[in-house]
Motif scaffolding. Structure first.
Motif, mmCIF file in Angstrom:
data_model
loop_
_atom_site.group_PDB
_atom_site.id
_atom_site.type_symbol
_atom_site.label_atom_id
_atom_site.label_comp_id
_atom_site.label_asym_id
_atom_site.label_seq_id
_atom_site.Cartn_x
_atom_site.Cartn_y
_atom_site.Cartn_z
ATOM 1 N N ARG A 71 5.917 -32.088 -14.895
ATOM 2 C CA ARG A 71 6.031 -33.518 -14.614
ATOM 3 C C ARG A 71 5.204 -34.198 -15.691
ATOM 4 O O ARG A 71 4.018 -33.878 -15.868
ATOM 5 C CB ARG A 71 5.479 -33.843 -13.222
ATOM 6 C CG ARG A 71 5.610 -35.306 -12.840
ATOM 7 C CD ARG A 71 5.133 -35.553 -11.425
ATOM 8 N NE ARG A 71 3.701 -35.335 -11.272
ATOM 9 C CZ ARG A 71 2.773 -36.270 -11.461
ATOM 10 N NH1 ARG A 71 3.121 -37.499 -11.792
ATOM 11 N NH2 ARG A 71 1.496 -35.984 -11.293
ATOM 12 N N CYS A 72 5.841 -35.105 -16.429
ATOM 13 C CA CYS A 72 5.186 -35.758 -17.564
ATOM 14 C C CYS A 72 5.113 -37.264 -17.323
ATOM 15 O O CYS A 72 6.004 -37.837 -16.701
ATOM 16 C CB CYS A 72 5.975 -35.512 -18.853
ATOM 17 S SG CYS A 72 6.304 -33.775 -19.221
ATOM 18 N N TRP A 73 4.066 -37.886 -17.852
ATOM 19 C CA TRP A 73 3.953 -39.338 -17.770
ATOM 20 C C TRP A 73 3.119 -39.847 -18.935
ATOM 21 O O TRP A 73 2.319 -39.116 -19.504
ATOM 22 C CB TRP A 73 3.357 -39.786 -16.429
ATOM 23 C CG TRP A 73 1.958 -39.326 -16.181
ATOM 24 C CD1 TRP A 73 0.793 -40.016 -16.444
ATOM 25 C CD2 TRP A 73 1.540 -38.073 -15.634
ATOM 26 N NE1 TRP A 73 -0.300 -39.259 -16.081
ATOM 27 C CE2 TRP A 73 0.130 -38.073 -15.580
ATOM 28 C CE3 TRP A 73 2.224 -36.943 -15.174
ATOM 29 C CZ2 TRP A 73 -0.603 -36.995 -15.093
ATOM 30 C CZ3 TRP A 73 1.490 -35.871 -14.696
ATOM 31 C CH2 TRP A 73 0.100 -35.906 -14.656
ATOM 32 N N ARG A 84 1.870 -47.569 -16.654
ATOM 33 C CA ARG A 84 2.801 -46.433 -16.768
ATOM 34 C C ARG A 84 4.059 -46.898 -17.493
ATOM 35 O O ARG A 84 4.725 -47.828 -17.062
ATOM 36 C CB ARG A 84 3.119 -45.925 -15.357
ATOM 37 C CG ARG A 84 4.087 -44.782 -15.236
ATOM 38 C CD ARG A 84 3.534 -43.376 -15.454
ATOM 39 N NE ARG A 84 2.147 -43.130 -15.239
ATOM 40 C CZ ARG A 84 1.615 -42.478 -14.201
ATOM 41 N NH1 ARG A 84 2.384 -42.016 -13.248
ATOM 42 N NH2 ARG A 84 0.310 -42.270 -14.127
ATOM 43 N N THR A 130 8.115 -41.753 -17.645
ATOM 44 C CA THR A 130 7.974 -40.557 -16.818
ATOM 45 C C THR A 130 9.107 -39.606 -17.174
ATOM 46 O O THR A 130 10.172 -40.038 -17.632
ATOM 47 C CB THR A 130 8.016 -40.860 -15.304
ATOM 48 O OG1 THR A 130 9.272 -41.449 -14.971
ATOM 49 C CG2 THR A 130 6.870 -41.772 -14.893
#
Length: 129
Positions: free
Chosen positions: A83-85, A109, A112
């Motif tokens: 899981r990338c952000w 953010r 994602t």
């Protein structure tokens, strides 16, 4: 395991009006972070094989300071789901002056993603410290 890199976005990377940077820039940062995940977890750089999901939530601009992070959410025999952000933690304020910038009170953010990292089969796993 979670890995984070922080990077200043140089003005040379702006390709669009308003000093906007293309989405591929952040995906490249995810590749760098995924490489560190593979090195730490498997003792090999591995290969970021693809994305099953990518969401661009806000603009990335020249003069931003980005934090790109990946977290291992599933471990297979030779693959890892990540899981990338990416968050903007500081942003240029050219309206105040050519070199003006500020640290944001709260990270913003901007991207994602869910990625698959492939690592070669190894006789033994490396211990994460």
């Amino acid at each position: 395991m979670t890995v984070t890199h922080r990077r200043y976005v140089p003005y040379a990377h702006a390709h669009y009006g308003g000093s906007l940077v293309d989405g591929a820039y952040t995906l490249g940062l995810f590749g760098d972070v995924a490489t560190e995940v593979a090195i730490r977890g498997d003792g090999d750089e591995g290969l970021l094989a693809g994305y099953s999901e990518v969401s661009f939530l806000g603009p990335v601009q020249a003069g931003d300071v980005l934090e790109a992070s990946c977290e291992v959410v599933r471990v297979g025999r030779r693959s890892r789901e990540l899981r990338c952000w990416a968050d903007v933690v500081a942003r240029a304020e050219p309206e105040r002056g050519p070199s003006a910038a500020r640290v944001l009170a709260e990270p913003l953010r901007v991207v994602t993603a869910v990625a698959t990292l492939v690592v070669p089969g190894a006789p033994e796993q490396v211990t994460v410290r």
